[in-house]
Motif scaffolding. Structure first.
Motif, PDB file in Angstrom:
ATOM      1  N   GLU A 191     -22.559 -16.889   4.481  1.00  0.00           N
ATOM      2  CA  GLU A 191     -23.522 -17.464   5.162  1.00  0.00           C
ATOM      3  C   GLU A 191     -24.320 -17.001   6.466  1.00  0.00           C
ATOM      4  O   GLU A 191     -25.365 -17.019   6.778  1.00  0.00           O
ATOM      5  CB  GLU A 191     -23.454 -19.063   5.269  1.00  0.00           C
ATOM      6  N   LEU A 192     -23.323 -16.379   7.188  1.00  0.00           N
ATOM      7  CA  LEU A 192     -23.358 -15.664   8.353  1.00  0.00           C
ATOM      8  C   LEU A 192     -24.237 -14.348   8.329  1.00  0.00           C
ATOM      9  O   LEU A 192     -24.528 -13.611   9.287  1.00  0.00           O
ATOM     10  CB  LEU A 192     -22.234 -15.754   9.422  1.00  0.00           C
ATOM     11  N   GLY A 193     -24.102 -13.937   7.114  1.00  0.00           N
ATOM     12  CA  GLY A 193     -24.902 -12.727   6.782  1.00  0.00           C
ATOM     13  C   GLY A 193     -23.732 -11.402   6.641  1.00  0.00           C
ATOM     14  O   GLY A 193     -24.050 -10.298   6.527  1.00  0.00           O
ATOM     15  N   ALA A 194     -22.636 -11.838   6.549  1.00  0.00           N
ATOM     16  CA  ALA A 194     -21.545 -10.743   6.543  1.00  0.00           C
ATOM     17  C   ALA A 194     -21.323 -10.372   4.918  1.00  0.00           C
ATOM     18  O   ALA A 194     -21.593 -11.217   4.134  1.00  0.00           O
ATOM     19  CB  ALA A 194     -20.286 -11.158   6.854  1.00  0.00           C
ATOM     20  N   LYS A 195     -20.751  -9.206   4.830  1.00  0.00           N
ATOM     21  CA  LYS A 195     -20.627  -8.784   3.117  1.00  0.00           C
ATOM     22  C   LYS A 195     -19.093  -9.133   3.153  1.00  0.00           C
ATOM     23  O   LYS A 195     -18.209  -8.520   3.722  1.00  0.00           O
ATOM     24  CB  LYS A 195     -20.658  -7.244   3.095  1.00  0.00           C
ATOM     25  N   VAL A 196     -18.679 -10.008   2.298  1.00  0.00           N
ATOM     26  CA  VAL A 196     -17.415 -10.672   1.906  1.00  0.00           C
ATOM     27  C   VAL A 196     -16.589 -10.225   0.799  1.00  0.00           C
ATOM     28  O   VAL A 196     -17.100  -9.896  -0.195  1.00  0.00           O
ATOM     29  CB  VAL A 196     -17.538 -12.206   1.914  1.00  0.00           C
ATOM     30  N   ALA A 197     -15.418  -9.484   1.281  1.00  0.00           N
ATOM     31  CA  ALA A 197     -14.645  -9.115  -0.090  1.00  0.00           C
ATOM     32  C   ALA A 197     -13.611 -10.107  -0.045  1.00  0.00           C
ATOM     33  O   ALA A 197     -12.570 -10.217   0.852  1.00  0.00           O
ATOM     34  CB  ALA A 197     -13.879  -7.671   0.334  1.00  0.00           C
ATOM     35  N   CYS A 198     -13.469 -10.819  -1.114  1.00  0.00           N
ATOM     36  CA  CYS A 198     -12.556 -11.797  -1.487  1.00  0.00           C
ATOM     37  C   CYS A 198     -11.446 -11.268  -2.204  1.00  0.00           C
ATOM     38  O   CYS A 198     -11.826 -10.805  -3.403  1.00  0.00           O
ATOM     39  CB  CYS A 198     -13.540 -12.919  -2.101  1.00  0.00           C
ATOM     40  N   VAL A 199     -10.296 -11.166  -1.547  1.00  0.00           N
ATOM     41  CA  VAL A 199      -9.128 -10.709  -2.208  1.00  0.00           C
ATOM     42  C   VAL A 199      -8.080 -11.837  -2.615  1.00  0.00           C
ATOM     43  O   VAL A 199      -7.672 -12.603  -1.477  1.00  0.00           O
ATOM     44  CB  VAL A 199      -8.614  -9.717  -1.323  1.00  0.00           C
ATOM     45  N   ASP A 200      -7.626 -12.060  -3.787  1.00  0.00           N
ATOM     46  CA  ASP A 200      -6.477 -12.980  -3.902  1.00  0.00           C
ATOM     47  C   ASP A 200      -5.935 -12.541  -5.542  1.00  0.00           C
ATOM     48  O   ASP A 200      -6.513 -11.849  -6.173  1.00  0.00           O
ATOM     49  CB  ASP A 200      -7.166 -14.468  -4.266  1.00  0.00           C
ATOM     50  N   ILE A 201      -4.625 -12.942  -5.562  1.00  0.00           N
ATOM     51  CA  ILE A 201      -3.905 -12.691  -6.878  1.00  0.00           C
ATOM     52  C   ILE A 201      -4.390 -13.586  -8.068  1.00  0.00           C
ATOM     53  O   ILE A 201      -4.286 -13.374  -9.141  1.00  0.00           O
ATOM     54  CB  ILE A 201      -2.413 -12.909  -6.459  1.00  0.00           C
ATOM     55  N   ASN A 202      -5.145 -14.766  -7.587  1.00  0.00           N
ATOM     56  CA  ASN A 202      -5.562 -15.651  -8.550  1.00  0.00           C
ATOM     57  C   ASN A 202      -7.044 -15.349  -9.000  1.00  0.00           C
ATOM     58  O   ASN A 202      -7.970 -15.829  -8.130  1.00  0.00           O
ATOM     59  CB  ASN A 202      -5.497 -17.225  -7.841  1.00  0.00           C
ATOM     60  N   SER A 203      -7.028 -14.599  -9.679  1.00  0.00           N
ATOM     61  CA  SER A 203      -8.407 -13.912 -10.057  1.00  0.00           C
ATOM     62  C   SER A 203      -9.578 -14.864 -10.634  1.00  0.00           C
ATOM     63  O   SER A 203     -10.779 -14.817 -10.317  1.00  0.00           O
ATOM     64  CB  SER A 203      -8.203 -12.716 -10.908  1.00  0.00           C
ATOM     65  N   ILE A 204      -9.133 -16.062 -11.353  1.00  0.00           N
ATOM     66  CA  ILE A 204      -9.851 -17.032 -12.035  1.00  0.00           C
ATOM     67  C   ILE A 204     -10.553 -17.833 -10.640  1.00  0.00           C
ATOM     68  O   ILE A 204     -11.944 -17.800 -10.799  1.00  0.00           O
ATOM     69  CB  ILE A 204      -8.999 -18.075 -13.021  1.00  0.00           C
ATOM     70  N   ASP A 205      -9.892 -18.450 -10.058  1.00  0.00           N
ATOM     71  CA  ASP A 205     -10.500 -19.126  -8.997  1.00  0.00           C
ATOM     72  C   ASP A 205     -11.540 -18.238  -8.001  1.00  0.00           C
ATOM     73  O   ASP A 205     -12.524 -18.566  -7.224  1.00  0.00           O
ATOM     74  CB  ASP A 205      -9.365 -20.073  -8.062  1.00  0.00           C
ATOM     75  N   ASN A 206     -10.956 -16.994  -7.871  1.00  0.00           N
ATOM     76  CA  ASN A 206     -11.649 -15.900  -6.810  1.00  0.00           C
ATOM     77  C   ASN A 206     -12.938 -15.736  -7.399  1.00  0.00           C
ATOM     78  O   ASN A 206     -13.771 -15.562  -6.769  1.00  0.00           O
ATOM     79  CB  ASN A 206     -10.662 -14.836  -6.663  1.00  0.00           C
ATOM     80  N   ASP A 207     -12.786 -15.504  -8.766  1.00  0.00           N
ATOM     81  CA  ASP A 207     -14.017 -15.050  -9.267  1.00  0.00           C
ATOM     82  C   ASP A 207     -15.159 -16.253  -9.072  1.00  0.00           C
ATOM     83  O   ASP A 207     -16.404 -16.090  -9.107  1.00  0.00           O
ATOM     84  CB  ASP A 207     -14.083 -14.785 -10.837  1.00  0.00           C
ATOM     85  N   THR A 208     -14.578 -17.552  -9.488  1.00  0.00           N
ATOM     86  CA  THR A 208     -15.601 -18.742  -9.488  1.00  0.00           C
ATOM     87  C   THR A 208     -16.029 -18.589  -7.860  1.00  0.00           C
ATOM     88  O   THR A 208     -17.390 -18.964  -7.752  1.00  0.00           O
ATOM     89  CB  THR A 208     -14.717 -20.006  -9.605  1.00  0.00           C
ATOM     90  N   LEU A 209     -15.387 -18.468  -6.873  1.00  0.00           N
ATOM     91  CA  LEU A 209     -15.945 -18.393  -5.552  1.00  0.00           C
ATOM     92  C   LEU A 209     -16.932 -17.519  -5.338  1.00  0.00           C
ATOM     93  O   LEU A 209     -17.956 -17.804  -4.721  1.00  0.00           O
ATOM     94  CB  LEU A 209     -14.760 -18.152  -4.626  1.00  0.00           C
ATOM     95  N   ALA A 256     -15.379  -9.834  -5.662  1.00  0.00           N
ATOM     96  CA  ALA A 256     -13.716 -10.240  -5.633  1.00  0.00           C
ATOM     97  C   ALA A 256     -12.804  -9.156  -5.944  1.00  0.00           C
ATOM     98  O   ALA A 256     -13.540  -8.222  -6.708  1.00  0.00           O
ATOM     99  CB  ALA A 256     -13.985 -11.421  -7.071  1.00  0.00           C
ATOM    100  N   PHE A 257     -11.967  -9.098  -5.597  1.00  0.00           N
ATOM    101  CA  PHE A 257     -10.946  -8.169  -5.686  1.00  0.00           C
ATOM    102  C   PHE A 257      -9.539  -8.801  -6.179  1.00  0.00           C
ATOM    103  O   PHE A 257      -9.065  -9.905  -5.084  1.00  0.00           O
ATOM    104  CB  PHE A 257     -10.888  -7.183  -4.538  1.00  0.00           C
ATOM    105  N   GLU A 258      -8.859  -8.434  -7.065  1.00  0.00           N
ATOM    106  CA  GLU A 258      -7.462  -9.034  -7.428  1.00  0.00           C
ATOM    107  C   GLU A 258      -6.465  -8.080  -6.720  1.00  0.00           C
ATOM    108  O   GLU A 258      -6.444  -6.750  -6.717  1.00  0.00           O
ATOM    109  CB  GLU A 258      -7.373  -9.095  -8.719  1.00  0.00           C
ATOM    110  N   CYS A 259      -5.588  -8.748  -6.110  1.00  0.00           N
ATOM    111  CA  CYS A 259      -4.671  -7.918  -5.287  1.00  0.00           C
ATOM    112  C   CYS A 259      -3.087  -8.807  -5.164  1.00  0.00           C
ATOM    113  O   CYS A 259      -3.138  -9.672  -4.789  1.00  0.00           O
ATOM    114  CB  CYS A 259      -5.063  -7.607  -3.949  1.00  0.00           C
ATOM    115  N   ASP A 260      -1.965  -7.948  -5.404  1.00  0.00           N
ATOM    116  CA  ASP A 260      -0.771  -8.582  -4.950  1.00  0.00           C
ATOM    117  C   ASP A 260      -0.321  -7.933  -3.625  1.00  0.00           C
ATOM    118  O   ASP A 260       0.058  -6.813  -3.506  1.00  0.00           O
ATOM    119  CB  ASP A 260       0.164  -8.276  -5.995  1.00  0.00           C
ATOM    120  N   LEU A 261      -0.281  -8.865  -2.595  1.00  0.00           N
ATOM    121  CA  LEU A 261       0.039  -8.584  -1.185  1.00  0.00           C
ATOM    122  C   LEU A 261       1.365  -7.842  -1.169  1.00  0.00           C
ATOM    123  O   LEU A 261       1.618  -7.383  -0.013  1.00  0.00           O
ATOM    124  CB  LEU A 261      -0.399  -9.840  -0.277  1.00  0.00           C
TER     125      LEU A 261
END
Length: 361
Positions: free
Chosen positions: A123-141, A154-159
């Motif tokens: 919302e502040l104008g940044a380009k956001v890379a959403c990274v999580d192992i839970n791809s379903i909820d991450n894609d919804t976000l 969205a990016f799927e990743c195992d940290l």
């Protein structure tokens, strides 16, 4: 050593009237005559200089003392300036830096604090890379953010997997560019996780500690090369003194604080603190989302309370935009933790027994 130098040392031994045993080896003879040379040089002082030795030594000691006092004076002046600056910033905080156009990577974005950070940074104008192992909820976000007219992917990743971290950071750079702001939200305990069965020790340490190193190896050198960036570590205030029946989790939170101090010192030594910022967020354990109920018992409920995750995210972003080194949610918890460390150990134990929140912070 050459033969000429060796012969010189032999002559020196003869001149000094020192008897050299016949069975002495060449190396022993060299050491023996070298010590004679040093002694002869140290003992030879002109008579005209001998009478001035004590005054010269006194003058040099006085000079050294004055230099030391001057250094202490400069340090005290800087301390006073920083104290006054801190007091002034309490009344008038520094201006917020803009984040529009920044490449923000949020690891652990599918739920909780990470989710709200992703929404508000977009919302502040940044380009956001959403990274999580839970791809379903991450894609919804990400779909929710994009539908509002903001930029996210969205990016799927195992940290816990170093190769997966490298692959993901490369994918983010290919999509948006190099990462300028990094949020590590994984491993921060939620209210419910503090009273449930803890995960395996290795899993806790891999996610909460080791993953930081994989991210720093992949991102920090590029921030240094571009002379721009901001790293944000999130940790629980449980790391200030411990969590009941959650020793691995508590140790992990302590480790994140140590990592913060080490990276901060590295940036200070390499003169990057003016261009690369770093923040450590101490999260109060009762930060709740709308669909999460408070399962932690509190002996004195009015002494604490709850705070919504969106409000916590707003305060974190505000502190990050002001380049604050340490951010506490809520603000008083960090000061309280530092104050408790000044008290005798038995006194702090009595206070914990009094509040008895179920979480020893």
């Amino acid at each position: 050593m050459s033969n000429t130098s060796y012969r010189c040392l032999i002559r020196l031994g003869r001149v000094a009237n020192r008897i050299i045993p016949e069975k002495m080896t060449r190396q022993d003879m060299i050491r023996h005559n070298t010590s004679i040379l040093q002694d002869s040089q140290a003992s030879y002082i002109p008579n005209w200089l001998e009478c001035h030795r004590k005054p010269v030594i006194m003058i040099l000691r006085l000079y050294s003392s004055l230099i030391l006092l001057w250094d202490f004076f400069i340090i005290l002046v800087y301390f006073a300036m920083q104290l006054l600056r801190s007091l002034y910033q309490m009344v008038r905080p520094p201006k917020r830096k803009p984040v529009a156009g920044e490449i923000v990577a949020i690891f652990g974005s599918s739920r909780g604090i990470g989710r709200d950070l992703a929404i508000q940074m977009a919302e502040l104008g940044a380009k956001v890379a959403c990274v999580d192992i839970n791809s379903i909820d991450n894609d919804t976000l990400v779909k929710s953010i994009n539908s509002s007219g903001y930029i996210a992917h969205a990016f799927e990743c195992d940290l816990t997997n170093k190769n997966d971290v490298i692959r993901t950071t490369n994918a983010i750079e290919k999509r948006f560019g190099y990462i300028t702001i990094l949020f590590h939200c994984c491993g921060v305990p939620s209210a419910r996780s503090l009273i449930t069965e803890p995960p395996p020790i290795q899993t806790t340490l891999n996610l909460s500690v080791i993953s930081h190193f994989w991210l720093l190896e992949a991102i920090l050198p590029k921030m240094k090369r571009n002379n721009h960036g901001h790293i944000v570590f999130l940790t629980s205030v449980a790391g200030l003194s411990g969590v009941k029946h959650q020793t691995p989790l508590s140790v992990a939170q302590f480790a994140v604080q140590g990592l913060f101090e080490s990276v901060l010192d590295e940036l200070r030594i390499e003169k990057f603190l003016r261009t690369i910022s770093i923040s450590l967020v101490h999260l109060y354990p009762f930060v709740l989302t709308e669909n999460c109920r408070n399962d932690i018992r509190m002996r004195i409920p009015c002494a604490f309370g709850t705070i919504r995750s969106d409000e916590a995210a707003r305060r974190i972003i505000d502190g990050v935009r002001r380049n604050e080194l340490e951010i506490s949610i809520p603000k008083y918890c960090l000061a309280l933790g530092h104050l408790l460390k000044l008290l005798p150990r038995r006194a702090t134990l009595l206070l914990r027994n009094l509040f008895d929140t179920g979480v020893d912070f």
